[in-house]
Write an enzyme that holds these catalytic residues in place. Structure first.
Site, PDB file in Angstrom:
ATOM      1  N   GLY A 156       0.820  -1.211   0.000  1.00  0.00           N
ATOM      2  CA  GLY A 156       0.000   0.000   0.000  1.00  0.00           C
ATOM      3  C   GLY A 156       0.852   1.259   0.000  1.00  0.00           C
ATOM      4  N   LEU A 157       2.181   1.099  -0.109  1.00  0.00           N
ATOM      5  CA  LEU A 157       3.060   2.270  -0.089  1.00  0.00           C
ATOM      6  C   LEU A 157       3.510   2.687  -1.494  1.00  0.00           C
ATOM      7  CD1 LEU A 157       5.247   1.514   3.080  1.00  0.00           C
ATOM      8  CD2 LEU A 157       3.184   2.902   2.902  1.00  0.00           C
ATOM      9  N   GLY A 158       2.824   2.174  -2.493  1.00  0.00           N
ATOM     10  CA  GLY A 158       3.022   2.710  -3.850  1.00  0.00           C
ATOM     11  C   GLY A 158       4.194   2.150  -4.618  1.00  0.00           C
ATOM     12  N   SER A 159       4.654   0.934  -4.251  1.00  0.00           N
ATOM     13  CA  SER A 159       5.839   0.421  -4.952  1.00  0.00           C
ATOM     14  C   SER A 159       5.564   0.193  -6.443  1.00  0.00           C
ATOM     15  CB  SER A 159       6.346  -0.860  -4.298  1.00  0.00           C
ATOM     16  OG  SER A 159       5.367  -1.869  -4.395  1.00  0.00           O
ATOM     17  N   SER A 160       4.342  -0.223  -6.800  1.00  0.00           N
ATOM     18  CA  SER A 160       4.100  -0.495  -8.228  1.00  0.00           C
ATOM     19  C   SER A 160       4.110   0.797  -9.036  1.00  0.00           C
ATOM     20  CB  SER A 160       2.789  -1.256  -8.426  1.00  0.00           C
ATOM     21  OG  SER A 160       1.711  -0.532  -7.893  1.00  0.00           O
ATOM     22  N   ASP A 191      -1.313   7.474  -7.247  1.00  0.00           N
ATOM     23  CA  ASP A 191       0.021   6.975  -6.906  1.00  0.00           C
ATOM     24  C   ASP A 191       1.063   7.423  -7.930  1.00  0.00           C
ATOM     25  OD1 ASP A 191      -1.605   5.715  -5.102  1.00  0.00           O
ATOM     26  OD2 ASP A 191      -0.751   3.711  -5.391  1.00  0.00           O
TER      27      ASP A 191
HETATM   28  C1  MEV Z   1      -4.076   2.423  -3.971  1.00  0.00           C
HETATM   29  O1  MEV Z   1      -2.886   2.998  -3.454  1.00  0.00           O
HETATM   30  C2  MEV Z   1      -5.204   3.386  -3.844  1.00  0.00           C
HETATM   31  C3  MEV Z   1      -6.543   2.932  -4.428  1.00  0.00           C
HETATM   32  O2  MEV Z   1      -7.416   4.059  -4.306  1.00  0.00           O
HETATM   33  C4  MEV Z   1      -6.436   2.509  -5.863  1.00  0.00           C
HETATM   34  C5  MEV Z   1      -6.093   3.645  -6.809  1.00  0.00           C
HETATM   35  O3  MEV Z   1      -6.215   4.820  -6.461  1.00  0.00           O
HETATM   36  O4  MEV Z   1      -5.712   3.318  -7.953  1.00  0.00           O
HETATM   37  C6  MEV Z   1      -7.131   1.795  -3.622  1.00  0.00           C
END
Ligand code: MEV
Length: 314
Positions: free
Chosen positions: A104-108, A151
């Site tokens: 959830g920290l944006g690595s992709s 992101d």
């Molecule tokens: C993912 O970091 C955040 C989400 O809102 C997906 C997105 O914004 O693409 C869950």
């Protein structure tokens, strides 16, 4: 042969995750943990990819870029960069990441944007940040099936951004927030979580649409409060509650949020897609106590200082 290294920061979403997929705004901050992409052209028409975050390396002929198995974000980023430069080449790509994968920290997003910039650099094509952010968003969209520009915008431009998906320009906010990140260590797929929310929304729009609408309202109010130096703790807690209602929390995330609040945080919430990954706590006067409480539960905690530096050639 041409060698280039590009780095890009990770991020924490402060407010608005999931609702941003449906056009609501998000507030997001780049953090001082980065991904480094080192890339060198090679003349045997092969692409080799390795990463300190993955157990397995990958090597395949350039012609198999779309079909090879593994590193989907990097392969898609290379494909779009080849399209942009109008050239193809063999490549050695080495990833070194300070950001835990699927957390959830944006690595992709950071690996996608850094890879596009590195390929363009190695093949001698200049690319603007605006274009990079757009191509990075396309990578996420095509790999995940759904993605907002949040992101990829923040990893490209750095800083704290108010992202309105339908607008090209993102508003930069001059603030650095004292946040503690708690990491569950549980990897999860952003695409799958976004899909779960979509299914819930399709099944019960009359219940889910107002939740999404309210997350959007909270995000706008949070921007106003941050700009005026006001507390955002209570808004974080409300945003967390709405994410729980969207079904993207987990027992671990809920226990970390509770522990952070009990230890004196003014607000705490999931950050990013949820389902595992990370939570953030706003704890201006109790950072150490909050970090200790998270670690006491057996999870990792770290400070997430905001960084103003977006994607950059090293
Ligand atoms: C993912 O970091 C955040 C989400 O809102 C997906 C997105 O914004 O693409 C869950």
């Amino acid at each position: 042969m041409s060698m280039v290294t590009v780095s890009a920061p990770g991020k924490v979403i402060l407010f608005g995750e999931h609702a941003v997929v449906y056009g609501r705004p998000s507030l997001v901050s780049a953090i001082d943990r980065r991904i480094y992409v080192s890339l060198e052209t090679r003349d045997d028409n092969k692409i080799a990819i390795s990463s300190n975050a993955e157990p397995r390396d990958l090597s395949f002929p350039v012609g198999e870029l779309r079909t090879a198995d593994g590193f989907p974000y990097i392969r898609k980023a290379v494909e779009l960069a080849f399209e942009r430069t109008g050239r193809e080449s063999g490549l050695d790509i080495e990833i070194s990441s300070e950001i835990p994968p699927a957390s959830g920290l944006g690595s992709s997003a950071s690996v996608s944007v850094a890879t596009i910039m590195a390929v363009c650099g190695a093949l001698g094509t200049e690319i603007s940040k605006e274009e990079l952010a757009k191509l990075g968003h396309r990578v996420e969209f095509e790999v995940q099936g759904a993605a907002s520009p949040t992101d990829t915008a923040v990893t490209t431009f750095g800083g704290v951004l108010f992202v309105e998906p339908e607008k090209e320009e993102h508003q930069r906010i001059d603030v650095s927030l004292p946040l503690v990140v708690g990491y569950t260590g549980i990897e999860r797929s952003t695409g799958a979580l976004v899909e779960n929310v979509r299914a819930l929304k399709e099944k019960s729009p009359e219940i889910v649409d107002p939740i999404i609408e309210n997350i959007g309202r909270i995000t706008v109010e949070a921007k106003y409060r941050i700009e005026n130096g006001e507390d955002i703790g209570e808004l974080m807690n409300t945003n967390h509650g709405l994410l729980v209602e969207l079904g993207v929390s987990s027992p671990e995330l809920d226990s970390l949020v509770k522990a952070a609040l009990d230890a004196g945080a003014r607000g705490a919430k999931i950050t990013g897609a949820g389902g595992g990954g990370c939570m953030i706590a706003y704890a201006p006067d109790s950072r150490e106590a909050v970090a200790n409480a998270i670690e006491k539960l057996g999870f990792r905690a770290f400070d997430s200082a905001t960084t103003s530096e977006g994607v950059a050639v090293e």
